[in-house]
Design a protein around this motif. Sequence first.
Motif, PDB file in Angstrom:
ATOM      1  N   LEU A 120     -35.330 -38.076 -23.572  1.00 34.08           N
ATOM      2  CA  LEU A 120     -35.883 -37.434 -24.763  1.00 34.08           C
ATOM      3  C   LEU A 120     -35.922 -38.417 -25.921  1.00 34.08           C
ATOM      4  N   ASN A 121     -37.040 -38.419 -26.646  1.00 28.89           N
ATOM      5  CA  ASN A 121     -37.208 -39.376 -27.741  1.00 28.89           C
ATOM      6  C   ASN A 121     -36.237 -39.155 -28.890  1.00 28.89           C
ATOM      7  N   THR A 122     -36.057 -37.891 -29.236  1.00 30.33           N
ATOM      8  CA  THR A 122     -35.245 -37.583 -30.418  1.00 30.33           C
ATOM      9  C   THR A 122     -33.770 -37.550 -30.037  1.00 30.33           C
ATOM     10  N   ASP A 123     -33.007 -38.482 -30.603  1.00 28.90           N
ATOM     11  CA  ASP A 123     -31.590 -38.589 -30.227  1.00 28.90           C
ATOM     12  C   ASP A 123     -30.854 -37.279 -30.465  1.00 28.90           C
ATOM     13  N   ALA A 124     -31.156 -36.601 -31.545  1.00 33.66           N
ATOM     14  CA  ALA A 124     -30.426 -35.379 -31.906  1.00 33.66           C
ATOM     15  C   ALA A 124     -30.646 -34.250 -30.909  1.00 33.66           C
ATOM     16  N   LYS A 125     -31.689 -34.388 -30.057  1.00 35.37           N
ATOM     17  CA  LYS A 125     -31.990 -33.318 -29.102  1.00 35.37           C
ATOM     18  C   LYS A 125     -31.555 -33.665 -27.677  1.00 35.37           C
ATOM     19  N   ARG A 126     -30.833 -34.758 -27.535  1.00 40.48           N
ATOM     20  CA  ARG A 126     -30.500 -35.212 -26.180  1.00 40.48           C
ATOM     21  C   ARG A 126     -29.324 -34.478 -25.543  1.00 40.48           C
ATOM     22  N   LEU A 127     -28.504 -33.833 -26.359  1.00 35.27           N
ATOM     23  CA  LEU A 127     -27.409 -33.051 -25.780  1.00 35.27           C
ATOM     24  C   LEU A 127     -27.972 -31.686 -25.420  1.00 35.27           C
ATOM     25  N   LEU A 128     -28.328 -31.516 -24.155  1.00 29.84           N
ATOM     26  CA  LEU A 128     -28.995 -30.295 -23.718  1.00 29.84           C
ATOM     27  C   LEU A 128     -27.979 -29.200 -23.443  1.00 29.84           C
ATOM     28  N   ASP A 129     -28.347 -27.977 -23.818  1.00 30.12           N
ATOM     29  CA  ASP A 129     -27.487 -26.819 -23.577  1.00 30.12           C
ATOM     30  C   ASP A 129     -27.574 -26.473 -22.090  1.00 30.12           C
ATOM     31  N   PRO A 130     -26.485 -26.640 -21.347  1.00 33.26           N
ATOM     32  CA  PRO A 130     -26.561 -26.372 -19.899  1.00 33.26           C
ATOM     33  C   PRO A 130     -26.710 -24.902 -19.559  1.00 33.26           C
ATOM     34  N   ALA A 131     -26.564 -24.038 -20.567  1.00 32.07           N
ATOM     35  CA  ALA A 131     -26.736 -22.611 -20.297  1.00 32.07           C
ATOM     36  C   ALA A 131     -28.198 -22.185 -20.357  1.00 32.07           C
ATOM     37  N   VAL A 132     -29.067 -23.092 -20.767  1.00 34.57           N
ATOM     38  CA  VAL A 132     -30.495 -22.768 -20.908  1.00 34.57           C
ATOM     39  C   VAL A 132     -31.304 -23.645 -19.940  1.00 34.57           C
ATOM     40  N   ALA A 133     -32.194 -22.992 -19.195  1.00 32.17           N
ATOM     41  CA  ALA A 133     -32.993 -23.732 -18.217  1.00 32.17           C
ATOM     42  C   ALA A 133     -33.911 -24.739 -18.916  1.00 32.17           C
ATOM     43  N   VAL A 134     -34.076 -25.878 -18.279  1.00 27.70           N
ATOM     44  CA  VAL A 134     -34.949 -26.932 -18.786  1.00 27.70           C
ATOM     45  C   VAL A 134     -36.279 -26.878 -18.038  1.00 27.70           C
ATOM     46  N   VAL A 135     -37.369 -27.010 -18.782  1.00 22.92           N
ATOM     47  CA  VAL A 135     -38.696 -27.075 -18.152  1.00 22.92           C
ATOM     48  C   VAL A 135     -39.237 -28.489 -18.360  1.00 22.92           C
ATOM     49  N   VAL A 136     -39.597 -29.130 -17.259  1.00 25.13           N
ATOM     50  CA  VAL A 136     -40.096 -30.501 -17.306  1.00 25.13           C
ATOM     51  C   VAL A 136     -41.560 -30.498 -16.902  1.00 25.13           C
ATOM     52  N   GLU A 137     -42.366 -31.138 -17.716  1.00 21.15           N
ATOM     53  CA  GLU A 137     -43.796 -31.225 -17.420  1.00 21.15           C
ATOM     54  C   GLU A 137     -44.223 -32.689 -17.329  1.00 21.15           C
ATOM     55  N   VAL A 138     -45.126 -32.955 -16.393  1.00 25.74           N
ATOM     56  CA  VAL A 138     -45.587 -34.327 -16.159  1.00 25.74           C
ATOM     57  C   VAL A 138     -47.105 -34.379 -16.262  1.00 25.74           C
ATOM     58  N   ASP A 139     -47.587 -35.342 -17.038  1.00 22.33           N
ATOM     59  CA  ASP A 139     -49.023 -35.635 -17.065  1.00 22.33           C
ATOM     60  C   ASP A 139     -49.189 -36.952 -16.312  1.00 22.33           C
ATOM     61  N   ALA A 140     -49.647 -36.845 -15.075  1.00 22.51           N
ATOM     62  CA  ALA A 140     -49.628 -37.994 -14.174  1.00 22.51           C
ATOM     63  C   ALA A 140     -50.474 -39.161 -14.662  1.00 22.51           C
ATOM     64  N   ASP A 141     -51.587 -38.865 -15.355  1.00 19.72           N
ATOM     65  CA  ASP A 141     -52.457 -39.968 -15.775  1.00 19.72           C
ATOM     66  C   ASP A 141     -52.374 -40.215 -17.289  1.00 19.72           C
ATOM     67  N   GLY A 142     -51.295 -39.739 -17.916  1.00 18.61           N
ATOM     68  CA  GLY A 142     -51.093 -40.025 -19.327  1.00 18.61           C
ATOM     69  C   GLY A 142     -52.210 -39.484 -20.191  1.00 18.61           C
ATOM     70  N   ALA A 143     -52.902 -40.376 -20.872  1.00 26.31           N
ATOM     71  CA  ALA A 143     -53.979 -39.960 -21.773  1.00 26.31           C
ATOM     72  C   ALA A 143     -55.285 -39.701 -21.037  1.00 26.31           C
ATOM     73  N   GLY A 144     -55.283 -39.682 -19.750  1.00 27.00           N
ATOM     74  CA  GLY A 144     -56.501 -39.506 -18.975  1.00 27.00           C
ATOM     75  C   GLY A 144     -56.984 -38.059 -18.966  1.00 27.00           C
ATOM     76  N   ALA A 145     -57.849 -37.730 -18.011  1.00 29.26           N
ATOM     77  CA  ALA A 145     -58.481 -36.419 -17.970  1.00 29.26           C
ATOM     78  C   ALA A 145     -57.521 -35.317 -17.556  1.00 29.26           C
ATOM     79  N   GLY A 146     -56.523 -35.656 -16.784  1.00 30.20           N
ATOM     80  CA  GLY A 146     -55.588 -34.652 -16.287  1.00 30.20           C
ATOM     81  C   GLY A 146     -54.677 -34.131 -17.383  1.00 30.20           C
ATOM     82  N   GLY A 147     -54.105 -32.964 -17.139  1.00 27.61           N
ATOM     83  CA  GLY A 147     -53.185 -32.384 -18.112  1.00 27.61           C
ATOM     84  C   GLY A 147     -51.765 -32.316 -17.583  1.00 27.61           C
TER      85      GLY A 147
END
Lengths: 135, 224
Positions: free
Chosen positions: B35-62
């Motif tokens: 995570l870019n923001t240092d203050a947000k790096r301590l994740l609450d383990p009681a809350v599910a994390v959702v991870v999203e990937v844009d495989a081609d970055g700035a390309g056509a895909g989302g």
Amino acid sequence: MSNVAHLRKVYVRTDNTAPTAPDELDGAKDCSIDRTRDTLDTTNFKGGDTRTKAMGLKDASGNISGDWLPADTIQTILRTGYENGTLVYVTVLNDGTTGFTYPMLVTDIKEGGAVADLVSADFSLTQSGAPTARP
Amino acid sequence: MSTAAHTGVIRGPGTSTAFTLEPTTKLTANTRYQLNTDAKRLLDPAVAVVVEVDADGAGAGGYVVAAPATYTVDYLYGIVTFLADQGAAAVVRVSGSYLPVIDLLGVTSWDFTASRTVLDDTSLPAPGGCRTKKLGLKDLTGSLAINELLTLDNDPGAGSLILQTVHENGTPFLFERSVGGKRFRAWVLLESTKLEGGVDALVNNNVTFTGAARAAGAGFGWEA
């Protein structure tokens, strides 16, 4: 002839090769290695009135303590060894030139800091396998 | 270089705060993203994390939500590690909740010991006649000396962080030691508190804690 302890060299590597200067541990102020052997009682009815014994398995434990150094890569090797459960190879040259490399597991890491003191680090080690004489 | 302890700080957990679509930075090999923001790096383990990937970055895909089985999350330092290479162009974002950290007031000394059980696995033949071993379970113990009252609310904001309440309720407590630009974080339970103070001394509280891993993430760890 006695040996002054400040000449002692302590190195840490992730493999069992002879250490070089970049492998020297920084911040260490005290280092101990306790080498032991199991004692097996061989006393039997056919013997006399005194116990007889033989030597069994060899073992060793150690401790390194001193200043905690946030950027020291060698202290990081010790912490990584603790976290991953992997061997670290600790070389102690008591006179600065001769000694042994011990394959060690890091069993405990203790850190502490009081407002008027330095931050301290203490690493407890237990040997797994046979040591290697150096050089 | 040695580090004076007075330059450090001991912190505890603030109120869990939700965040969405937080960008990350690739750490290594198209697999580790933090995570870019240092203050947000301590994740609450009681809350599910959702991870999203844009495989081609700035390309056509989302962005596509990654299946939880395809990655692990370091909740202590906000790092997502994928099992597979995501490709050089991939960008990753995360939604979840983080815990802000709050300075504990009045701490005069601290210590902790991270330990591991030693398991003897010596078998025949033992090379060199020496024992061989493996490391088993990790655990943690530690203590704090505090010259503030444990009923003090350490949280300057709307939440509260009262050590007496944490101890009485037996709730998980995030212990953070920050010194020399490096942090150590651990989930602990406050085992005991001991109030001391003779007539000619400051009131002092000794608090002992023991490691208690949460259901998700590591129980404790050092910042790389």
